[in-house]
Design an enzyme around this catalytic site. Structure first.
Site, PDB file in Angstrom:
ATOM      1  N   HIS A  59     -36.397  60.997  -5.534  1.00  0.00           N
ATOM      2  CA  HIS A  59     -36.396  59.595  -5.105  1.00  0.00           C
ATOM      3  C   HIS A  59     -37.810  59.044  -4.991  1.00  0.00           C
ATOM      4  CE1 HIS A  59     -32.044  59.814  -3.367  1.00  0.00           C
ATOM      5  NE2 HIS A  59     -32.065  59.542  -4.647  1.00  0.00           N
ATOM      6  N   ASP A 134     -34.605  65.004   2.419  1.00  0.00           N
ATOM      7  CA  ASP A 134     -33.519  64.160   2.926  1.00  0.00           C
ATOM      8  C   ASP A 134     -32.196  64.927   3.023  1.00  0.00           C
ATOM      9  OD1 ASP A 134     -35.320  62.117   3.024  1.00  0.00           O
ATOM     10  OD2 ASP A 134     -34.394  60.891   1.462  1.00  0.00           O
ATOM     11  N   HIS A 172     -37.833  61.229   7.321  1.00  0.00           N
ATOM     12  CA  HIS A 172     -37.625  59.865   7.822  1.00  0.00           C
ATOM     13  C   HIS A 172     -37.462  59.855   9.346  1.00  0.00           C
ATOM     14  CE1 HIS A 172     -37.043  57.821   3.942  1.00  0.00           C
ATOM     15  NE2 HIS A 172     -36.471  58.945   3.545  1.00  0.00           N
TER      16      HIS A 172
END
Length: 256
Positions: A59, A134, A172
């Site tokens: 990503h 992630d 994140h």
């Protein structure tokens, strides 16, 4: 083996990029560089020469800085073999059970598809560090953009098997929102309620909630608890296979 020094760099809206420095050799890796500018500036401030990039998946908010950092430093880009075509500038391809040396620090590689079809994670056992991109978040997990619930449950189960003291360096700052959701599926979990209060206090002070320990994730993260009777019972899914319980939790989070 060398114990890594890890420095966290907040970028974009909620991303974390990490500098992992091996003091014995001087090697320094950038983990999932979303952007290049802040990373290069922070490495210079610390006096660390970037020698590697460790990518977990393709990503853009994880590989966006790859080529500029490589051009500026000549570093080696390491990433997932199953997704090599989507990792800009990749030099070294890694897959399940591979081992990779960052200077004198050794990483074991896990293939953890689900969020993407080619995701990997890096576990530095001696340093007690897990760089999981992630796949696993503090109190959450990644959306299933390219994989199935069965794949993601299998991937998370691999990571859950690591020692409780492992520090989870996810990519994140989603923890506060994840805590709000987690309380809707397991409201009677006292450890979760206490952790949620600590998270709210930390965020009110502008403090990060990452890294977390894998032990506290095992006790409070619903995505790691799909095989726990207390969670399946709370969802009226007693006796249902963990993969189905996980799929239900993921579906509820997607619509939260």
């Amino acid at each position: 083996m060398s114990v890594l020094q890890v420095h966290q760099i907040p970028v974009l809206n909620d991303n974390y990029v990490y500098l992992a420095h091996c003091p014995e050799s001087g090697a320094t890796a950038v983990v999932d560089p979303a952007v290049s500018g802040p990373v290069l500036a922070e490495a210079e401030r610390l006096g660390w020469r970037i020698t590697h990039i460790l990518n977990t998946h393709h990503h853009a908010d994880h590989v966006g800085g790859n080529l500029e950092i490589k051009e500026a430093t000549g570093c080696t880009i390491v990433g997932p073999k199953p997704d090599k075509a989507r990792i800009p500038g990749i030099d070294v391809e890694l897959d399940e059970s591979d081992h990779y040396m960052l200077g004198a620090a050794e990483a074991r590689v896990f293939f953890v598809p689900g969020h993407t079809r080619g995701h990997i994670a890096y576990w530095f056992e001696e340093s007690g560090c897990l760089f999981c991109g992630d796949t696993l978040f503090a109190l959450g997990c990644g959306r299933l953009f390219e994989g199935t619930p069965e794949q993601m449950w299998s991937s998370l189960s691999k990571l859950r098997a690591l020692p409780d003291e492992t520090l989870v360096y996810c990519a994140h700052e989603y923890t506060q929102a994840n805590a709000r959701f987690a309380l809707t599926v397991e409201p009677q979990n006292e450890a979760l309620r206490a952790r949620s209060a600590r998270i709210d206090a930390a965020r009110a002070q502008g403090e990060p909630t990452v890294p977390s320990s894998l032990g506290e994730e095992k006790a409070t993260n619903p995505f790691l608890r799909a095989d726990k009777p207390e969670l399946s019972e709370a969802l009226s899914l007693a006796g249902v296979a963990p993969e189905r319980v996980f799929a239900e939790v993921r579906s509820r989070k997607d619509n939260f």
